[in-house]
Design a protein around this motif. Sequence first.
Motif, mmCIF file in Angstrom:
data_model
loop_
_atom_site.group_PDB
_atom_site.id
_atom_site.type_symbol
_atom_site.label_atom_id
_atom_site.label_comp_id
_atom_site.label_asym_id
_atom_site.label_seq_id
_atom_site.Cartn_x
_atom_site.Cartn_y
_atom_site.Cartn_z
ATOM 1 N N THR A 17 2.633 1.901 -3.515
ATOM 2 C CA THR A 17 1.887 1.735 -4.000
ATOM 3 C C THR A 17 1.302 3.434 -3.907
ATOM 4 O O THR A 17 0.882 4.338 -5.233
ATOM 5 C CB THR A 17 0.655 1.429 -4.073
ATOM 6 O OG1 THR A 17 0.873 -1.005 -4.055
ATOM 7 C CG2 THR A 17 -0.634 1.935 -5.724
ATOM 8 N N GLU A 18 1.301 4.170 -2.640
ATOM 9 C CA GLU A 18 0.080 5.610 -3.053
ATOM 10 C C GLU A 18 2.122 6.217 -3.100
ATOM 11 O O GLU A 18 1.872 7.781 -3.804
ATOM 12 C CB GLU A 18 0.647 5.714 -1.387
ATOM 13 C CG GLU A 18 -1.371 4.451 -0.843
ATOM 14 C CD GLU A 18 -1.279 4.407 0.429
ATOM 15 O OE1 GLU A 18 -0.462 5.789 1.303
ATOM 16 O OE2 GLU A 18 -1.877 4.886 1.259
ATOM 17 N N THR A 19 3.234 5.697 -3.318
ATOM 18 C CA THR A 19 4.543 6.842 -3.530
ATOM 19 C C THR A 19 4.457 6.752 -4.614
ATOM 20 O O THR A 19 4.411 7.622 -5.133
ATOM 21 C CB THR A 19 5.689 5.611 -2.287
ATOM 22 O OG1 THR A 19 5.197 6.067 -1.577
ATOM 23 C CG2 THR A 19 6.605 7.232 -3.189
ATOM 24 N N LYS A 74 0.854 -1.532 -0.126
ATOM 25 C CA LYS A 74 0.343 0.245 0.449
ATOM 26 C C LYS A 74 0.846 1.225 -0.110
ATOM 27 O O LYS A 74 0.629 2.170 -0.478
ATOM 28 C CB LYS A 74 -0.761 0.280 1.741
ATOM 29 C CG LYS A 74 -1.821 0.807 1.465
ATOM 30 C CD LYS A 74 -2.767 1.435 2.489
ATOM 31 C CE LYS A 74 -3.437 2.220 2.559
ATOM 32 N NZ LYS A 74 -4.247 2.705 3.627
ATOM 33 N N GLY A 75 1.934 0.810 1.259
ATOM 34 C CA GLY A 75 2.670 1.995 0.650
ATOM 35 C C GLY A 75 3.671 2.873 -0.296
ATOM 36 O O GLY A 75 3.603 3.454 -0.729
ATOM 37 N N LEU A 79 1.181 6.572 -7.068
ATOM 38 C CA LEU A 79 0.558 7.337 -7.464
ATOM 39 C C LEU A 79 0.296 8.623 -6.949
ATOM 40 O O LEU A 79 0.545 9.648 -7.778
ATOM 41 C CB LEU A 79 -0.617 7.371 -6.806
ATOM 42 C CG LEU A 79 -0.975 5.497 -7.184
ATOM 43 C CD1 LEU A 79 -2.219 5.111 -6.167
ATOM 44 C CD2 LEU A 79 -1.275 5.542 -8.566
ATOM 45 N N ASP A 80 1.918 8.936 -6.166
ATOM 46 C CA ASP A 80 1.591 10.732 -5.875
ATOM 47 C C ASP A 80 3.349 10.948 -6.648
ATOM 48 O O ASP A 80 3.040 12.983 -6.854
ATOM 49 C CB ASP A 80 2.268 10.422 -4.079
ATOM 50 C CG ASP A 80 1.301 10.582 -3.500
ATOM 51 O OD1 ASP A 80 0.216 10.562 -3.635
ATOM 52 O OD2 ASP A 80 1.594 10.113 -1.475
#
Length: 592
Positions: A387-389, A384-385, A391-392
């Motif tokens: 992936t979020e990075t 999750k971490g 996406l950011d």
Amino acid sequence: MRGYRTKLFVGLVTLIFAVLIGLGLLLGQLFKSHYMSTYDSRLNKESSILAAFLEESGGLNHLDQEKLEWYSETLDSRITIVNSDEKIVFDSGSINNLEQARHESIIHDIIENRIGNKKQEKTLEVGGGYNLQYYWGQIKQDDKVEGYLFLSAKLSEVQKAYQQIWWLLIGCLGTALVVILILGARITSRYTKPIESATKVAIELAKGNYRARTYEDSLEETGMLSTSINILARNLQAMVKANENQQGRLSALIENMGSGLLLINSKGHINLINRTFIEVFHVEKQVYLNKLYYEVIKYKEISEIIEEIFMTEHKVRRQVVLPIGIERRYFEVYGVPILGTNEEWKGILLVFHDITEIKKLEQVRKDFVANVSHELKTPITSIKGFTETLLDGAKENKETLENFLHIILEESNRIQSLILDLLELSKIEQQGYTLSIQSINLVRLFEEMLPILTPKAEDKNIQVLMEGSVEAIEIEGDAYRLKQIFINLISNAISYTLNGGEVSISIVENAKTVSVSIKDTGIGIEQEEIPRIFERFYRVDKARSRNSGGTGLGLAIVKHLVEAHKGKITVESEVGKGTTFTIQLHKKFPVK
């Protein structure tokens, strides 16, 4: 019993013999008295008749000597006639060589001492070797005593008759004694044989032979004894058989009950352990029996329960966790005091209910979500971490993108491994799980596995060595599952061995089994942790295990697969020196 029969017979014969002797003496005296009385009466009558004859013939002045001689011969007696002046006027002569002077002296003595003193006796026995009997009577003429008539007879005839009487008595009584002896022997034997037989049967019954029986005869008394002995034997046999049946049922119940049983007497000695106790605690019966409980029971918790029951004399129910071999087992221990009549203390009975599986199920229900959540939390958080990075905006950097995607892939693989291990463990634990049994060359199996593990060992500069015989060793088992067992163990050994260490594999062939040992020079395991290493998700070194990519299910799978092969796995370890896993497999796979 021969002695008893002999004593009875001798006693009976002695009594009869004494009675016959007494009877013989009594009859002899009676016959003698009767014969002598008859003899005396006859001669007294003869002397009276002769005196009357002389009186009728005219007295002493008209004696017929020829007739008197005839009477003397006929009566076999000596006839002597004496006048009133004590002068012998007739004498038929001696009949027993008796001297004339002695004869006259006897007559004078009779006249002076017996007739003169008016004694009533009319007989006199003369002994001293003469054996004569004198009889007398008065000769009267005109109511005046004119003289005296004497008859003297020999007693030899009387003695002969007396001897004949005794011989007759001896013959009759002897015959009677012989007849009585024969009858007594037969009667004694008739009555003692049933007693002897009953005694022999009683002895056999005392020895425990309850099938012994005695002959039942028709005699009322001994027949009742024999019948009673046989009834007693049948009753004892029935009681013993019933007791044996009951004992057999009780033994079967105790030996085959699913719980361990321990019986301790009032002095603390162990009197009974059942088969389940022996199998669960891996002990030998002879080591425990008749020993003090605190000398052979190594578990402090059990000793405390026993001591509590001894002190309080109350029931105790307690759950304990005991390390047995390489695992920890849960038991519900139920202890009760055994009290006899009048509250007499007999001992203690302990029952061990193995609730390990129940506890495991409870623990699985409690820990499954927590363990799975914990195991999934790290990789999911990472995925999750990252992936979020991305996406950011981090995806714009190609190098960062590839690095993050590589990490996401590793974490996904970890999740996949965890799920596959859970599915594998669930499959193995299912009832009815079967193996694909075939003949396997164990040495070749290791030759196929080692290349798979060599790269991992080379990364840490660890040597993996095969020790012992390199000859073919054939066993029956599931090749795929055996590979899974040994790969897991060797992989763990490499993971927990420091760089430059060593992992050795040795195979020892026995008559019916094969033992495979995997030894490392790794960090080792604490003794108190050894029983727990086969639990799901349990890690000795959690950080090292997670970094090595382990799921915490490998040893649980190994244990179940070894048990599926009817084998055994043991662990020996020393912290800082290394660990040895030993697996014992059957050469020929057991059908049951």
